[in-house]
Design a protein around this motif. Structure first.
Motif, PDB file in Angstrom:
ATOM      1  N   ILE A 185       0.867  -1.173   0.000  1.00  0.00           N
ATOM      2  CA  ILE A 185       0.000   0.000   0.000  1.00  0.00           C
ATOM      3  C   ILE A 185       0.907   1.227   0.000  1.00  0.00           C
ATOM      4  N   TYR A 186       0.701   2.094  -0.967  1.00  0.00           N
ATOM      5  CA  TYR A 186       1.692   3.128  -1.249  1.00  0.00           C
ATOM      6  C   TYR A 186       1.439   4.409  -0.459  1.00  0.00           C
ATOM      7  N   ASN A 187       1.416   4.305   0.879  1.00  0.00           N
ATOM      8  CA  ASN A 187       1.251   5.506   1.695  1.00  0.00           C
ATOM      9  C   ASN A 187       2.354   6.521   1.423  1.00  0.00           C
ATOM     10  N   ASP A 188       3.596   6.055   1.425  1.00  0.00           N
ATOM     11  CA  ASP A 188       4.732   6.957   1.238  1.00  0.00           C
ATOM     12  C   ASP A 188       4.682   7.621  -0.128  1.00  0.00           C
ATOM     13  N   LEU A 189       4.312   6.857  -1.150  1.00  0.00           N
ATOM     14  CA  LEU A 189       4.262   7.400  -2.492  1.00  0.00           C
ATOM     15  C   LEU A 189       3.198   8.489  -2.607  1.00  0.00           C
ATOM     16  N   ALA A 190       2.031   8.240  -2.018  1.00  0.00           N
ATOM     17  CA  ALA A 190       0.958   9.234  -2.049  1.00  0.00           C
ATOM     18  C   ALA A 190       1.362  10.491  -1.301  1.00  0.00           C
ATOM     19  N   GLN A 191       1.981  10.330  -0.144  1.00  0.00           N
ATOM     20  CA  GLN A 191       2.369  11.495   0.645  1.00  0.00           C
ATOM     21  C   GLN A 191       3.481  12.284  -0.046  1.00  0.00           C
ATOM     22  N   THR A 192       4.415  11.570  -0.681  1.00  0.00           N
ATOM     23  CA  THR A 192       5.478  12.254  -1.409  1.00  0.00           C
ATOM     24  C   THR A 192       4.913  13.081  -2.552  1.00  0.00           C
ATOM     25  N   ALA A 193       3.975  12.500  -3.298  1.00  0.00           N
ATOM     26  CA  ALA A 193       3.341  13.220  -4.404  1.00  0.00           C
ATOM     27  C   ALA A 193       2.609  14.450  -3.887  1.00  0.00           C
ATOM     28  N   PHE A 194       1.940  14.292  -2.730  1.00  0.00           N
ATOM     29  CA  PHE A 194       1.228  15.413  -2.120  1.00  0.00           C
ATOM     30  C   PHE A 194       2.192  16.538  -1.755  1.00  0.00           C
ATOM     31  N   LEU A 195       3.274  16.194  -1.059  1.00  0.00           N
ATOM     32  CA  LEU A 195       4.197  17.210  -0.564  1.00  0.00           C
ATOM     33  C   LEU A 195       4.896  17.942  -1.706  1.00  0.00           C
ATOM     34  N   GLU A 196       5.269  17.213  -2.752  1.00  0.00           N
ATOM     35  CA  GLU A 196       5.925  17.858  -3.882  1.00  0.00           C
ATOM     36  C   GLU A 196       4.979  18.835  -4.572  1.00  0.00           C
ATOM     37  N   ARG A 197       3.730  18.397  -4.794  1.00  0.00           N
ATOM     38  CA  ARG A 197       2.754  19.263  -5.455  1.00  0.00           C
ATOM     39  C   ARG A 197       2.399  20.452  -4.571  1.00  0.00           C
ATOM     40  N   ARG A 198       2.238  20.212  -3.270  1.00  0.00           N
ATOM     41  CA  ARG A 198       1.890  21.275  -2.341  1.00  0.00           C
ATOM     42  C   ARG A 198       2.978  22.347  -2.325  1.00  0.00           C
TER      43      ARG A 198
ATOM     44  N   GLU B 239       0.265   3.802  -9.336  1.00  0.00           N
ATOM     45  CA  GLU B 239      -0.158   5.022 -10.016  1.00  0.00           C
ATOM     46  C   GLU B 239      -1.371   5.652  -9.342  1.00  0.00           C
ATOM     47  N   PHE B 240      -2.234   4.827  -8.767  1.00  0.00           N
ATOM     48  CA  PHE B 240      -3.405   5.329  -8.040  1.00  0.00           C
ATOM     49  C   PHE B 240      -2.969   6.236  -6.898  1.00  0.00           C
ATOM     50  N   SER B 241      -1.955   5.835  -6.159  1.00  0.00           N
ATOM     51  CA  SER B 241      -1.469   6.634  -5.035  1.00  0.00           C
ATOM     52  C   SER B 241      -0.888   7.961  -5.500  1.00  0.00           C
ATOM     53  N   GLU B 242      -0.175   7.943  -6.617  1.00  0.00           N
ATOM     54  CA  GLU B 242       0.384   9.190  -7.143  1.00  0.00           C
ATOM     55  C   GLU B 242      -0.720  10.144  -7.581  1.00  0.00           C
ATOM     56  N   VAL B 243      -1.734   9.597  -8.265  1.00  0.00           N
ATOM     57  CA  VAL B 243      -2.828  10.428  -8.767  1.00  0.00           C
ATOM     58  C   VAL B 243      -3.566  11.115  -7.625  1.00  0.00           C
ATOM     59  N   VAL B 244      -3.949  10.351  -6.604  1.00  0.00           N
ATOM     60  CA  VAL B 244      -4.707  10.956  -5.505  1.00  0.00           C
ATOM     61  C   VAL B 244      -3.823  11.843  -4.648  1.00  0.00           C
ATOM     62  N   GLY B 245      -2.532  11.523  -4.539  1.00  0.00           N
ATOM     63  CA  GLY B 245      -1.624  12.377  -3.770  1.00  0.00           C
ATOM     64  C   GLY B 245      -1.505  13.763  -4.375  1.00  0.00           C
ATOM     65  N   ILE B 246      -1.411  13.828  -5.698  1.00  0.00           N
ATOM     66  CA  ILE B 246      -1.353  15.128  -6.392  1.00  0.00           C
ATOM     67  C   ILE B 246      -2.687  15.847  -6.286  1.00  0.00           C
ATOM     68  N   ASP B 247      -3.779  15.078  -6.434  1.00  0.00           N
ATOM     69  CA  ASP B 247      -5.099  15.703  -6.419  1.00  0.00           C
ATOM     70  C   ASP B 247      -5.434  16.302  -5.060  1.00  0.00           C
ATOM     71  N   VAL B 248      -5.066  15.645  -3.977  1.00  0.00           N
ATOM     72  CA  VAL B 248      -5.390  16.182  -2.655  1.00  0.00           C
ATOM     73  C   VAL B 248      -4.604  17.473  -2.397  1.00  0.00           C
ATOM     74  N   ALA B 249      -3.409  17.590  -2.971  1.00  0.00           N
ATOM     75  CA  ALA B 249      -2.652  18.839  -2.839  1.00  0.00           C
ATOM     76  C   ALA B 249      -3.380  19.973  -3.552  1.00  0.00           C
ATOM     77  N   ASP B 250      -3.870  19.709  -4.762  1.00  0.00           N
ATOM     78  CA  ASP B 250      -4.611  20.733  -5.503  1.00  0.00           C
ATOM     79  C   ASP B 250      -5.945  21.048  -4.826  1.00  0.00           C
ATOM     80  N   ALA B 251      -6.622  19.998  -4.359  1.00  0.00           N
ATOM     81  CA  ALA B 251      -7.935  20.189  -3.733  1.00  0.00           C
ATOM     82  C   ALA B 251      -7.831  21.002  -2.452  1.00  0.00           C
ATOM     83  N   THR B 252      -6.808  20.748  -1.651  1.00  0.00           N
ATOM     84  CA  THR B 252      -6.666  21.498  -0.395  1.00  0.00           C
ATOM     85  C   THR B 252      -6.292  22.950  -0.664  1.00  0.00           C
TER      86      THR B 252
END
Length: 342
Positions: A11-24, A111-124
């Motif tokens: 489960i790609y928790n780290d990948l999702a969070q990394t994508a979030f932090l980079e986009r944020r 890829e699912f984790s990357e997609v939602v990680g980026i999206d949550v950064a934009d959404a927030t």
């Protein structure tokens, strides 16, 4: 016999969070600069439901002094005030996908984790701006002296100067205008229409551009009948608790499913205005948008977050697709001309 289930998968928790932090980080660098310092997004650990800070209120002036006087001088008091920011909780998701959905496309589930990680950064980021704008409008509405009215069709660029007038000799403090896209194009159209000279396609506008040389944040979360003129540090949005992210497996469906959700909290600080703690805590967007929940704590209006320009009926009619009187007169004139009546 062994069966592979989601627990055996990564489960790609780290990948999702990394994508979030980079986009944020990208979003913050662009947004804080683009808003000219009027709307700031930051992060800091803040305990409790509110942040309360005291400040001194002096507001003194110099006076004439009689060099030949022996009279006693009376002491003067300084005052104190309190600014209160409110904590606002948010949630994202949950979003779910079957592994099959990605496998059929020849994609790895990561890829699912990357997609939602980026999206949550934009959404927030978008959500934070919405919180800020609605809070600012409500707070300024609680202070009628910082509200003015205008009609773009008749006032033109004076629509914006009417707002600047509220700051008097401090009008240069206004560093950003915030408005709906429809309103923005109305102002730009008006500036183009009101050119003072045109020859061979060359236009001389005789002054500053349509927005008086000040940057504009165009967002459709602003009501079409409102323009905000904001000063530096008008609103600060602080991620006041570490956001939580969770990817997890769902094992009660026919296909293997991965889900993702997030949550967090922000504090809203408005310059010169405080949240009324008697109205409760943990507000939603509707409560942030209620002027009864905000109160001014600065004595001087010129030291507060900004001015609200309320647009009158003609602009609203255009938004609704209705022609204004001037537009109708123009259409009637064109019709008469086409019919040979002129």
């Amino acid at each position: 016999m062994a069966t592979t289930i989601n627990n055996d998968l990564i489960i790609y928790n780290d990948l999702a969070q990394t994508a979030f932090l980079e986009r944020r980080q990208d979003n913050l660098e662009v947004f804080n600069t683009a808003s000219n310092g009027a709307i700031l997004i930051d992060n800091e650990l803040i305990e409790g439901d509110f942040r309360k800070r005291a400040f001194y209120k002096v507001g003194g002036t110099i006076e004439s002094r009689d060099v030949n006087s022996t009279n006693k001088k009376q002491g003067k008091k300084i005052g104190a005030g309190e600014t209160v920011s409110v904590k606002v909780p948010w949630a994202y998701g949950p979003y779910e996908t079957t592994e099959e959905a990605f496998k059929r496309r020849g994609r790895d589930v990561s890829e699912f984790s990357e997609v939602v990680g980026i999206d949550v950064a934009d959404a927030t980021t978008e959500g934070y701006v919405k919180y800020a704008i609605h809070s600012l409008i409500a707070a300024i509405e609680s202070n009628p002296s910082m509200i003015t009215t205008a009609d773009i069709a008749t006032d033109g660029k004076k629509t914006l100067t009417k707002g600047l007038r509220k700051y008097g000799d401090k009008f240069e403090r206004v560093s950003l205008f915030v408005m709906h896209s429809t309103t923005y194009f109305e102002i730009i159209d008006q500036a183009i229409s009101n050119k003072i000279h045109e020859e061979a396609g060359v236009v001389v506008y005789g002054g500053q551009p349509g927005t008086l040389g000040k940057p504009v944040l165009v967002t459709d979360c602003v009501p079409v009948d409102a323009i905000l003129g904001l000063v530096a540090n008008a609103v600060k949005i602080t991620e006041s608790q570490a956001p939580g992210f969770r990817s997890y497996d769902v094992n009660d469906q026919e296909n293997l499913v991965i889900a993702y959700r997030a949550e967090g909290t922000v504090n809203i600080d408005l310059l010169g205005y405080s949240w009324d703690t008697s109205k409760g805590d943990n507000p939603d967007l509707a409560k942030l948008s209620d002027k009864e929940n905000w109160k001014k704590h600065f004595d001087s209006d010129k030291s507060t977050a900004g001015v609200l320009i309320k647009l009158e009926a003609p602009t609203l009619n255009r938004k609704a697709g209705k022609a204004t009187k001037a537009e109708k007169d123009g259409e009637d004139g064109e019709t008469k001309k086409d019919n040979g009546q002129e």
